[in-house]
Design a protein around this motif. Structure first.
Motif, PDB file in Angstrom:
ATOM      1  N   ALA A   1      30.810 -87.826   0.579  1.00 34.96           N
ATOM      2  CA  ALA A   1      29.765 -86.821   0.394  1.00 34.96           C
ATOM      3  C   ALA A   1      29.972 -86.051  -0.912  1.00 34.96           C
ATOM      4  CB  ALA A   1      29.739 -85.861   1.580  1.00 34.96           C
ATOM      5  N   ILE A   2      31.206 -85.675  -1.189  1.00 34.17           N
ATOM      6  CA  ILE A   2      31.517 -84.970  -2.442  1.00 34.17           C
ATOM      7  C   ILE A   2      31.192 -85.859  -3.635  1.00 34.17           C
ATOM      8  CG2 ILE A   2      33.385 -83.992  -3.843  1.00 34.17           C
ATOM      9  CD1 ILE A   2      34.712 -83.129  -1.179  1.00 34.17           C
TER      10      ILE A   2
ATOM     11  N   GLY B   1      29.003 -88.272  -3.748  1.00 34.19           N
ATOM     12  CA  GLY B   1      27.549 -88.365  -3.872  1.00 34.19           C
ATOM     13  C   GLY B   1      26.932 -87.129  -4.497  1.00 34.19           C
ATOM     14  N   VAL B   2      27.443 -85.967  -4.117  1.00 33.18           N
ATOM     15  CA  VAL B   2      26.935 -84.712  -4.681  1.00 33.18           C
ATOM     16  C   VAL B   2      27.248 -84.639  -6.180  1.00 33.18           C
ATOM     17  CG1 VAL B   2      27.208 -82.196  -4.675  1.00 33.18           C
ATOM     18  CG2 VAL B   2      26.989 -83.433  -2.506  1.00 33.18           C
TER      19      VAL B   2
ATOM     20  N   TYR C   1      24.953 -86.906  -8.039  1.00 36.56           N
ATOM     21  CA  TYR C   1      23.610 -86.327  -8.122  1.00 36.56           C
ATOM     22  C   TYR C   1      23.545 -85.220  -9.172  1.00 36.56           C
ATOM     23  CZ  TYR C   1      19.294 -83.980  -6.816  1.00 36.56           C
ATOM     24  OH  TYR C   1      18.039 -83.401  -6.855  1.00 36.56           O
ATOM     25  N   LEU C   2      24.556 -84.372  -9.205  1.00 39.89           N
ATOM     26  CA  LEU C   2      24.578 -83.284 -10.186  1.00 39.89           C
ATOM     27  C   LEU C   2      24.661 -83.832 -11.613  1.00 39.89           C
ATOM     28  CD1 LEU C   2      26.934 -80.705  -8.408  1.00 39.89           C
ATOM     29  CD2 LEU C   2      24.440 -80.572  -8.668  1.00 39.89           C
TER      30      LEU C   2
ATOM     31  N   SER D   1      24.897 -93.940  -4.962  1.00 33.90           N
ATOM     32  CA  SER D   1      25.532 -92.887  -5.757  1.00 33.90           C
ATOM     33  C   SER D   1      26.335 -93.472  -6.914  1.00 33.90           C
ATOM     34  CB  SER D   1      26.446 -92.031  -4.871  1.00 33.90           C
ATOM     35  OG  SER D   1      25.692 -91.289  -3.931  1.00 33.90           O
TER      36      SER D   1
ATOM     37  N   PHE E   1      15.766 -87.772  -2.783  1.00 29.58           N
ATOM     38  CA  PHE E   1      17.193 -87.692  -2.456  1.00 29.58           C
ATOM     39  C   PHE E   1      17.758 -89.043  -2.027  1.00 29.58           C
ATOM     40  CE2 PHE E   1      15.556 -83.354  -1.845  1.00 29.58           C
ATOM     41  CZ  PHE E   1      16.331 -82.717  -2.800  1.00 29.58           C
TER      42      PHE E   1
ATOM     43  N   LEU F   1      21.766 -89.165  -2.526  1.00 33.07           N
ATOM     44  CA  LEU F   1      22.260 -87.995  -1.799  1.00 33.07           C
ATOM     45  C   LEU F   1      22.012 -88.113  -0.295  1.00 33.07           C
ATOM     46  CD1 LEU F   1      23.714 -85.435  -2.678  1.00 33.07           C
ATOM     47  CD2 LEU F   1      21.512 -84.265  -2.755  1.00 33.07           C
ATOM     48  N   LYS F   2      20.854 -88.647   0.069  1.00 33.14           N
ATOM     49  CA  LYS F   2      20.526 -88.790   1.490  1.00 33.14           C
ATOM     50  C   LYS F   2      21.532 -89.700   2.194  1.00 33.14           C
ATOM     51  CE  LYS F   2      16.916 -90.389   4.641  1.00 33.14           C
ATOM     52  NZ  LYS F   2      15.565 -91.016   4.756  1.00 33.14           N
TER      53      LYS F   2
ATOM     54  N   LEU G   1      24.978 -87.928   2.774  1.00 34.04           N
ATOM     55  CA  LEU G   1      24.881 -86.848   3.752  1.00 34.04           C
ATOM     56  C   LEU G   1      24.628 -87.397   5.153  1.00 34.04           C
ATOM     57  CD1 LEU G   1      22.934 -84.124   1.722  1.00 34.04           C
ATOM     58  CD2 LEU G   1      25.393 -84.344   2.111  1.00 34.04           C
TER      59      LEU G   1
END
Length: 247
Positions: free
Chosen positions: A7-8, A10-11, A14-15, A86, A143, A148-149, A152
């Protein structure tokens, strides 16, 4: 722990996409960024041409190869499928950063619009193109498109590889099949000051967009979605609005 790390990851991916996207606006438009398409130390024309073509080729190869189903299948065999998208987004952003960093300016002017009204219109179209590209991602699933989806859902134990994205033709997708690409084309060509370097960038990316979409992405979409996409192809033009002939 593995799901938290995914998750981290992927975030972060995305950023980095957001940074790459908004930096691209300044890079192409020569607005408020430390290094733009027409800034930096100039070198000889042929050196700049070769290096810039190499940079664009790296992006094109990465962007196209990693998007193919066969490559995705291979990648999913060595990493978690939840972070496959991602990873694609991350590497796409990194190749863009490489272009921003190493791009060589060729500042010979091709055209310069002196009329203030026309220059303002072109600048407005430039920003409209970027807005169109961004908004078009939300007309499908923003997302999910940027991974991101998936990460998450994986964190919440809801991720599955068997569920395919639902085919949608909402809003601008009823006008053209690839409005994101239309937005980029508008942004790249709309400038009151076109240099040789900017023109090379625009021509190469335009050719890449049409070739990659028509011969790679459209083929994959047709194979994945089937008749529904064939019918969509027959009704809606690929990138340029109002160019589909009625039968």
């Amino acid at each position: 722990m593995e799901k938290i790390i995914s998750a981290i990851y992927g975030v972060i991916a995305y950023l980095l996409f957001l940074i790459a996207f908004f930096y691209a606006i300044g890079f192409v438009g020569n607005f408020y960024v430390p290094k733009s398409i027409d800034s930096g130390t100039a070198t000889t024309f042929f050196t700049a041409l070769i290096l810039n073509m190499l940079l664009l080729s790296i992006f094109a190869i990465q962007h196209s190869v990693m998007a193919r189903p066969a490559f995705k299948k291979w990648l999913n065999s060595i990493i978690s499928p939840a972070i496959e998208r991602s990873t694609y987004v991350l590497l796409s952003s990194l190749t863009l950063f490489l272009i921003y960093w190493k791009w060589q300016p060729i500042t010979t002017i091709v055209w310069k619009v002196e009329n203030e009204t026309i220059a303002t219109i072109l600048t407005g179209l430039f920003f409209f193109g970027w807005l169109l590209a961004l908004l078009s991602t939300f007309m499908i699933n923003h997302f999910e498109l940027f991974g991101l989806k998936q990460v998450l859902n994986n964190l919440k134990n809801k991720f599955t590889t068997t569920e395919k994205p639902k085919f949608q033709a909402n809003f601008l997708y009823k006008l053209v099949r690839h409005p994101i690409m239309l937005g980029y084309l508008i942004a790249f060509w709309s400038t009151p000051l076109m240099t040789v370097g900017h023109l090379i960038f625009t021509i190469i990316t335009t050719l890449y967009i049409f070739v990659a979409v028509k011969y790679l992405e459209e083929k994959d979409l047709k194979n994945s979605i089937g008749k529904a996409y064939e019918d969509y192809q027959n009704k809606i033009p690929m990138i340029i609005p109002f160019t589909k002939r009625k039968k």
